[in-house]
Design a protein around this motif. Structure first.
Motif: not given
Length: 104
Positions: A2, A37, A39-41, A54-56, A63
Motif C-alpha cells: 500500500k 497497480v 487499486s488507485y483512489s 491511495y494505491l495498492e 511502480w
C-alpha cells in the motif's frame, strides 16, 4: 503493498480534475495495470484543496518505473495547469507514512 501520498490542486479546479480522471486515457489505465497497480483512489479535501491518493501495488520497483514512461510524462504535462507540479511536470507530492491499518 500500500502507498499513499498527497498533492495540491489549484483553487476552483476540482471539477476539471475529476473530469480529466473520469476520461482517463485507456493507454494510461493499461500502463498502470502493467506496472502492478491493483487499486488507485484519489480523494479531495475541499478545505485545503489537497488531494489524497491511495494505491495498492504489486511491487514498488515496478511502480517506480511508471514515472519514466512517455505516457505518464504526457499525463503530467496534461495535468500541470491545474495542480502544483515540479520542473519536470510531475505533481508535487508528499508520501504519507502509515500509522494504522486494521488489515495488518
Amino acid at each position: 503493498m500500500k502507498q499513499a501520498f498527497k498533492m495540491h490542486l489549484y483553487p476552483n479546479l476540482v471539477e476539471e480534475y475529476k473530469k480529466r480522471h473520469d476520461c482517463l486515457w485507456p493507454e494510461m489505465v493499461e500502463l498502470l495495470k502493467q506496472h502492478g497497480v491493483k487499486s488507485y483512489s484519489i480523494f479531495w479535501d475541499k478545505e485545503t484543496n489537497d488531494l489524497f491518493a491511495y494505491l495498492e501495488i504489486e511491487n514498488e520497483a515496478l511502480w517506480n518505473k511508471v514515472a519514466l514512461t512517455e505516457i505518464n510524462q504526457k499525463w503530467w504535462r496534461y495535468m500541470q495547469d491545474i495542480m502544483e507540479t515540479n520542473e519536470d511536470c510531475s505533481p508535487v507530492s508528499m508520501p504519507l507514512r502509515p500509522v494504522f491499518d486494521l488489515n495488518e
